[in-house]
Scaffold this motif. Sequence first.
Motif, PDB file in Angstrom:
ATOM      1  N   PHE A 186      -4.872  12.637   2.475  1.00 11.16           N
ATOM      2  CA  PHE A 186      -6.001  13.351   2.450  1.00 11.16           C
ATOM      3  C   PHE A 186      -5.816  14.244   0.934  1.00 11.16           C
ATOM      4  O   PHE A 186      -6.445  14.620  -0.116  1.00 11.16           O
ATOM      5  CB  PHE A 186      -6.642  14.698   3.631  1.00 11.16           C
ATOM      6  CG  PHE A 186      -6.840  15.327   4.042  1.00 11.16           C
ATOM      7  CD1 PHE A 186      -8.649  15.798   3.745  1.00 11.16           C
ATOM      8  CD2 PHE A 186      -6.230  16.534   3.879  1.00 11.16           C
ATOM      9  CE1 PHE A 186      -9.104  16.527   3.471  1.00 11.16           C
ATOM     10  CE2 PHE A 186      -7.901  18.286   3.617  1.00 11.16           C
ATOM     11  CZ  PHE A 186      -8.542  17.351   3.468  1.00 11.16           C
ATOM     12  N   VAL A 187      -4.668  15.188   1.255  1.00  9.92           N
ATOM     13  CA  VAL A 187      -3.789  15.599   0.510  1.00  9.92           C
ATOM     14  C   VAL A 187      -4.336  15.580  -0.898  1.00  9.92           C
ATOM     15  O   VAL A 187      -5.076  15.763  -2.572  1.00  9.92           O
ATOM     16  CB  VAL A 187      -3.436  16.780   0.240  1.00  9.92           C
ATOM     17  CG1 VAL A 187      -1.845  17.233  -0.803  1.00  9.92           C
ATOM     18  CG2 VAL A 187      -3.016  17.198   1.654  1.00  9.92           C
ATOM     19  N   LYS A 188      -3.436  14.092  -1.195  1.00 10.59           N
ATOM     20  CA  LYS A 188      -3.236  13.478  -2.803  1.00 10.59           C
ATOM     21  C   LYS A 188      -4.858  12.803  -3.274  1.00 10.59           C
ATOM     22  O   LYS A 188      -5.821  12.882  -4.525  1.00 10.59           O
ATOM     23  CB  LYS A 188      -2.948  12.328  -2.282  1.00 10.59           C
ATOM     24  CG  LYS A 188      -2.100  11.334  -3.847  1.00 10.59           C
ATOM     25  CD  LYS A 188      -1.573  10.338  -4.053  1.00 10.59           C
ATOM     26  CE  LYS A 188      -1.561   9.793  -4.959  1.00 10.59           C
ATOM     27  NZ  LYS A 188      -0.189   9.066  -5.357  1.00 10.59           N
ATOM     28  N   ARG A 189      -6.128  12.599  -2.118  1.00  8.23           N
ATOM     29  CA  ARG A 189      -6.944  12.158  -2.819  1.00  8.23           C
ATOM     30  C   ARG A 189      -7.733  13.920  -2.852  1.00  8.23           C
ATOM     31  O   ARG A 189      -8.701  14.067  -3.947  1.00  8.23           O
ATOM     32  CB  ARG A 189      -7.886  11.937  -1.487  1.00  8.23           C
ATOM     33  CG  ARG A 189      -7.014  10.309  -1.754  1.00  8.23           C
ATOM     34  CD  ARG A 189      -7.888   9.061  -0.334  1.00  8.23           C
ATOM     35  NE  ARG A 189      -9.254   9.464  -0.434  1.00  8.23           N
ATOM     36  CZ  ARG A 189      -9.725   8.494  -0.126  1.00  8.23           C
ATOM     37  NH1 ARG A 189      -9.717   7.884   1.240  1.00  8.23           N
ATOM     38  NH2 ARG A 189     -10.795   8.515  -0.051  1.00  8.23           N
ATOM     39  N   LEU A 190      -7.770  14.773  -2.145  1.00 10.96           N
ATOM     40  CA  LEU A 190      -8.677  15.702  -2.400  1.00 10.96           C
ATOM     41  C   LEU A 190      -7.757  16.969  -3.461  1.00 10.96           C
ATOM     42  O   LEU A 190      -8.555  17.172  -4.595  1.00 10.96           O
ATOM     43  CB  LEU A 190      -8.069  16.994  -0.971  1.00 10.96           C
ATOM     44  CG  LEU A 190      -8.952  18.323  -1.431  1.00 10.96           C
ATOM     45  CD1 LEU A 190     -10.490  18.046  -1.542  1.00 10.96           C
ATOM     46  CD2 LEU A 190      -8.850  18.816  -0.402  1.00 10.96           C
ATOM     47  N   GLU A 191      -6.648  16.809  -4.103  1.00 14.66           N
ATOM     48  CA  GLU A 191      -6.274  17.232  -4.946  1.00 14.66           C
ATOM     49  C   GLU A 191      -6.543  16.250  -5.929  1.00 14.66           C
ATOM     50  O   GLU A 191      -6.820  17.637  -7.726  1.00 14.66           O
ATOM     51  CB  GLU A 191      -4.648  17.441  -5.624  1.00 14.66           C
ATOM     52  CG  GLU A 191      -3.427  16.507  -5.257  1.00 14.66           C
ATOM     53  CD  GLU A 191      -2.003  16.998  -5.214  1.00 14.66           C
ATOM     54  OE1 GLU A 191      -1.395  15.784  -4.983  1.00 14.66           O
ATOM     55  OE2 GLU A 191      -1.958  18.325  -4.568  1.00 14.66           O
ATOM     56  N   GLY A 192      -7.278  15.169  -6.244  1.00 24.02           N
ATOM     57  CA  GLY A 192      -7.546  13.865  -7.387  1.00 24.02           C
ATOM     58  C   GLY A 192      -8.454  14.158  -7.999  1.00 24.02           C
ATOM     59  O   GLY A 192      -9.304  15.145  -7.465  1.00 24.02           O
ATOM     60  N   PRO A 193      -9.342  13.506  -8.268  1.00 30.08           N
ATOM     61  CA  PRO A 193     -10.950  12.808  -9.397  1.00 30.08           C
ATOM     62  C   PRO A 193     -11.853  13.277  -8.463  1.00 30.08           C
ATOM     63  O   PRO A 193     -12.735  13.765  -8.252  1.00 30.08           O
ATOM     64  CB  PRO A 193     -10.208  12.079 -10.447  1.00 30.08           C
ATOM     65  CG  PRO A 193      -9.027  11.642  -9.953  1.00 30.08           C
ATOM     66  CD  PRO A 193      -8.279  11.746  -8.822  1.00 30.08           C
ATOM     67  N   GLU A 194     -12.050  12.606  -7.430  1.00 29.16           N
ATOM     68  CA  GLU A 194     -12.806  12.184  -6.101  1.00 29.16           C
ATOM     69  C   GLU A 194     -12.805  14.474  -5.507  1.00 29.16           C
ATOM     70  O   GLU A 194     -13.370  14.212  -4.637  1.00 29.16           O
ATOM     71  CB  GLU A 194     -12.824  11.593  -4.957  1.00 29.16           C
ATOM     72  CG  GLU A 194     -11.340  11.744  -4.430  1.00 29.16           C
ATOM     73  CD  GLU A 194     -11.295  10.405  -3.490  1.00 29.16           C
ATOM     74  OE1 GLU A 194     -12.434  10.286  -2.128  1.00 29.16           O
ATOM     75  OE2 GLU A 194     -10.221   9.468  -3.458  1.00 29.16           O
ATOM     76  N   GLY A 195     -11.490  15.129  -5.267  1.00 32.60           N
ATOM     77  CA  GLY A 195     -11.732  16.401  -4.741  1.00 32.60           C
ATOM     78  C   GLY A 195     -11.925  17.525  -6.279  1.00 32.60           C
ATOM     79  O   GLY A 195     -12.626  17.068  -6.845  1.00 32.60           O
ATOM     80  N   VAL A 196     -10.985  18.228  -5.786  1.00 31.47           N
ATOM     81  CA  VAL A 196     -11.015  19.798  -6.985  1.00 31.47           C
ATOM     82  C   VAL A 196     -10.320  18.908  -8.048  1.00 31.47           C
ATOM     83  O   VAL A 196     -10.771  19.762  -9.066  1.00 31.47           O
ATOM     84  CB  VAL A 196      -9.936  21.072  -6.406  1.00 31.47           C
ATOM     85  CG1 VAL A 196     -11.101  21.388  -5.008  1.00 31.47           C
ATOM     86  CG2 VAL A 196      -9.342  20.261  -6.377  1.00 31.47           C
TER      87      VAL A 196
END
Length: 104
Positions: free
Chosen positions: A34-44
């Motif tokens: 979750f954190v990896k995806r949220l900090e990446g292009p699909e997140g912030v």
Amino acid sequence: MSSYLRHRAHQRKEEGPPAPAAMMTPEDPKWDEFVKRLEGPEGVNFRRDPEGGEVTWDCYHNFRNSAAVLASMGIPAEDIEATFEFFVREGAYCDCEVLLNLTV
């Protein structure tokens, strides 16, 4: 009371209370994903400016990106709502605060 209502009341008694919603917390096995995806292009989309070296990100000051990531991970809507309630209790009021306040 009709026999159907008696049957349903008895059935609910056997089933017990509904299970509480499962929250996404740092203890969850899927937290790192979750954190990896949220900090990446699909997140912030945390990124470092190549010129000045400053870190920038895109936050809409809500949980829009968290909701999208959690939903794409197959988390049910009621669990997503419970997760947001947990985030707020822990001092995170938007996507970037989830990353800045709950992962450090």
